[in-house]
Design a protein around this motif. Structure first.
Motif, short mmCIF file in Angstrom:
data_model
loop_
_atom_site.label_atom_id
_atom_site.label_comp_id
_atom_site.label_asym_id
_atom_site.label_seq_id
_atom_site.Cartn_x
_atom_site.Cartn_y
_atom_site.Cartn_z
N PHE A 104 0.85 -0.98 0.16
CA PHE A 104 0.04 0.06 0.04
C PHE A 104 0.89 1.22 -0.03
O PHE A 104 1.95 1.16 0.43
N ASN A 105 0.18 2.27 -0.69
CA ASN A 105 1.01 3.61 -0.71
C ASN A 105 0.10 4.62 -0.38
O ASN A 105 -0.94 4.72 -1.18
N THR A 106 0.22 5.70 0.43
CA THR A 106 -0.90 6.59 0.93
C THR A 106 -0.25 7.84 1.22
O THR A 106 1.01 7.91 1.63
N HIS A 107 -0.99 8.91 1.29
CA HIS A 107 -0.74 10.41 1.56
C HIS A 107 -1.96 10.80 2.34
O HIS A 107 -3.01 10.90 1.68
N LEU A 108 -1.69 11.11 3.55
CA LEU A 108 -2.92 11.52 4.27
C LEU A 108 -3.26 12.92 4.42
O LEU A 108 -2.18 13.81 3.88
N ALA A 109 -4.15 13.56 4.77
CA ALA A 109 -4.46 14.94 4.93
C ALA A 109 -3.25 15.81 5.41
O ALA A 109 -2.68 15.10 6.31
N GLN A 110 -3.22 17.18 5.10
CA GLN A 110 -2.28 17.83 5.65
C GLN A 110 -2.15 18.11 7.21
O GLN A 110 -3.43 17.87 7.71
N ARG A 111 -1.35 18.61 7.75
CA ARG A 111 -1.06 18.94 9.09
C ARG A 111 -2.34 19.62 9.54
O ARG A 111 -2.99 20.44 8.80
N ARG A 112 -2.89 19.58 11.10
CA ARG A 112 -3.73 20.39 11.65
C ARG A 112 -5.25 19.93 11.13
O ARG A 112 -6.16 20.85 10.95
N GLN A 113 -5.34 18.54 10.47
CA GLN A 113 -6.60 18.17 10.07
C GLN A 113 -6.76 16.83 10.82
O GLN A 113 -6.82 15.75 9.88
N GLU A 114 -6.63 16.61 12.18
CA GLU A 114 -6.47 15.32 12.51
C GLU A 114 -7.81 14.55 12.42
O GLU A 114 -7.82 13.44 12.16
N SER A 115 -8.96 15.16 12.51
CA SER A 115 -10.21 14.46 12.26
C SER A 115 -10.41 13.90 10.75
O SER A 115 -11.02 12.62 10.85
N VAL A 116 -9.94 14.78 10.00
CA VAL A 116 -9.89 14.05 8.54
C VAL A 116 -8.89 12.81 8.38
O VAL A 116 -9.28 11.89 7.85
N ARG A 117 -7.80 13.07 8.96
CA ARG A 117 -6.87 12.07 8.98
C ARG A 117 -7.54 10.77 9.66
O ARG A 117 -7.14 9.58 9.21
N ALA A 118 -8.03 10.85 10.74
CA ALA A 118 -8.74 9.63 11.57
C ALA A 118 -9.55 8.85 10.63
O ALA A 118 -9.73 7.74 10.72
N HIS A 119 -10.18 9.51 9.80
CA HIS A 119 -11.39 8.87 8.89
C HIS A 119 -10.72 8.47 7.91
O HIS A 119 -10.75 7.10 7.39
N GLN A 120 -9.37 8.79 7.22
CA GLN A 120 -8.60 8.25 6.20
C GLN A 120 -8.01 7.04 6.77
O GLN A 120 -8.15 5.98 6.16
N ARG A 171 -7.50 -6.97 5.68
CA ARG A 171 -7.91 -8.27 4.73
C ARG A 171 -6.69 -9.06 4.27
O ARG A 171 -6.75 -10.10 4.17
N HIS A 172 -5.38 -8.67 4.73
CA HIS A 172 -4.17 -9.17 4.24
C HIS A 172 -3.38 -9.64 5.36
O HIS A 172 -3.00 -9.06 6.38
N ASP A 173 -3.03 -11.03 5.39
CA ASP A 173 -2.08 -11.51 6.47
C ASP A 173 -0.73 -10.94 6.42
O ASP A 173 -0.06 -10.65 7.52
N ARG A 174 -0.04 -10.51 5.09
CA ARG A 174 1.06 -9.91 5.01
C ARG A 174 0.95 -8.63 4.32
O ARG A 174 0.36 -8.82 3.04
N ALA A 175 1.35 -7.36 4.66
CA ALA A 175 1.01 -6.42 3.79
C ALA A 175 2.22 -5.36 4.26
O ALA A 175 2.68 -5.49 5.38
N ILE A 176 2.75 -4.63 3.45
CA ILE A 176 3.65 -3.49 3.51
C ILE A 176 2.98 -2.13 3.26
O ILE A 176 2.24 -2.01 2.23
N VAL A 177 2.96 -1.34 4.32
CA VAL A 177 2.30 -0.01 3.99
C VAL A 177 3.28 1.17 4.10
O VAL A 177 3.68 1.47 5.21
N LEU A 178 3.32 1.81 3.03
CA LEU A 178 4.30 3.04 2.90
C LEU A 178 3.43 4.30 2.96
O LEU A 178 2.27 4.34 2.49
N GLY A 179 4.09 5.22 3.24
CA GLY A 179 3.51 6.65 3.02
C GLY A 179 4.03 7.70 4.04
O GLY A 179 4.48 7.64 4.99
N ASP A 180 3.04 8.73 3.70
CA ASP A 180 3.27 10.10 4.47
C ASP A 180 2.05 10.36 4.98
O ASP A 180 1.02 10.56 4.55
N PHE A 181 2.01 10.08 6.40
CA PHE A 181 0.60 10.09 7.13
C PHE A 181 0.48 11.29 7.91
O PHE A 181 -0.67 11.67 8.52
N ASN A 182 1.60 12.33 7.69
CA ASN A 182 1.24 13.64 8.16
C ASN A 182 0.92 13.51 9.70
O ASN A 182 0.19 14.63 10.23
N ALA A 183 1.52 12.83 10.63
CA ALA A 183 1.09 12.57 11.77
C ALA A 183 2.18 12.00 12.77
O ALA A 183 3.00 11.08 12.15
#
Length: 278
Positions: free
Chosen positions: A168-184, A194-206
């Motif tokens: 997986f690769n993700t980019h979450l909402a920008q800083r100071r948007q905590e509630s939005v990131r929580a939903h994301q 859903r996956h027993d083996r997974a790698i999650v890459l990304g900028d989580f802004n948190a």
């Protein structure tokens, strides 16, 4: 006439020169910071990397490719990625460094301001995954609420260390948007679970102990041993403003080694991890 490898690499390098001179992302010095063709190295088969490449930024794609080639990961997750930039990075990785990658995109935005192009055909912007092995079952999901800018995640199935794994690769909402990131994060975690083996890459802004990251910590561990709440003070920072926002989360896998590498090419550092899939 059949050309030898050296001739092909030389020809590729000359093509890259022309692209640099004509393209909007030309470096200040010809191939500034690039590794010469003679420095071709093998791809590390169990290495994964995440990097927010910073966009829009006045950065050379030759330099971006050189940074990636230094560590030659099997899989690279890029955020803030314009399709045109990724195409050029991929070309330079092959023509200048002998590293051949497949690519899949998770674009969530078409943005002339960020990615150039023309008003009726602006550049696509979002995430991208480069993999030395072929990728299948790509999905690209835009979060229902992106915050101040459209955001999303993408996922592919590929090989790491010779084993099949979901990446997986993700980019979450920008800083100071905590509630939005929580939903994301909730949306992303539901799919990762859903996956027993997974790698999650990304900028989580948190930062690691931010409440909105709780769903991820419940499913996976950071590549850095000891970097998890409540002992998040042991985590290495991954940005120029001394915060850890970038993650390699591992689910059903074990970390072997990792490194955070500051770079002048972005306000985010390169983060890579070698993983044990056995």
């Amino acid at each position: 006439m059949v050309l030898g490898r050296g001739t092909r690499l030389f020809a590729g390098a000359m093509i890259a020169v022309c692209m640099v001179l004509m393209g909007p992302s030309a470096p200040s010095g010809l191939f500034a910071g690039a590794v010469p063709v003679e420095a071709v190295r093998d791809i590390a088969p169990n290495r994964v990397m995440t990097w927010n490449i910073c966009n829009p930024c006045e950065v050379s794609n030759v330099d971006r490719a050189a940074e990636i080639a230094t560590y030659a990961p099997q899989v690279i997750g890029l955020q803030e990625a314009c399709v045109r930039d990724v195409e050029m990075i991929r070309e330079y990785l092959e023509s200048l460094h002998g590293l051949v990658y497949h690519v899949e995109y998770g674009s969530v935005l078409r943005d002339w301001g960020r990615c150039g192009g023309v008003p009726w055909n602006p550049g696509a912007f979002g995430q991208a995954i480069l993999s030395a092995a072929p990728m299948t079952d790509r999905v690209s999901v835009e979060y229902p609420d992106g915050g101040s800018e459209d955001r999303g995640y993408m996922a592919v199935t590929t090989k790491v260390g010779g084993q099949t794994v979901r990446v997986f690769n993700t980019h979450l909402a920008q800083r100071r948007q905590e509630s939005v990131r929580a939903h994301q994060t909730g949306v992303l975690a539901t799919e990762v679970a859903r996956h027993d083996r997974a790698i999650v890459l990304g900028d989580f802004n948190a930062v690691p102990d931010a409440p909105e990251l709780a769903p991820m910590w419940a499913l996976a561990a950071d590549t850095a041993p000891g970097c998890q709440p409540p002992s998040a003070g042991t985590c290495e920072t991954t940005t120029d403003w001394q915060s850890k926002f970038d993650y390699v989360f591992l689910r059903g896998l074990l970390p072997l080694a990792h490194r955070v590498h500051p770079t002048e090419s972005s306000d985010h550092h390169l983060l890579y991890s070698d993983v044990d899939l056995t």
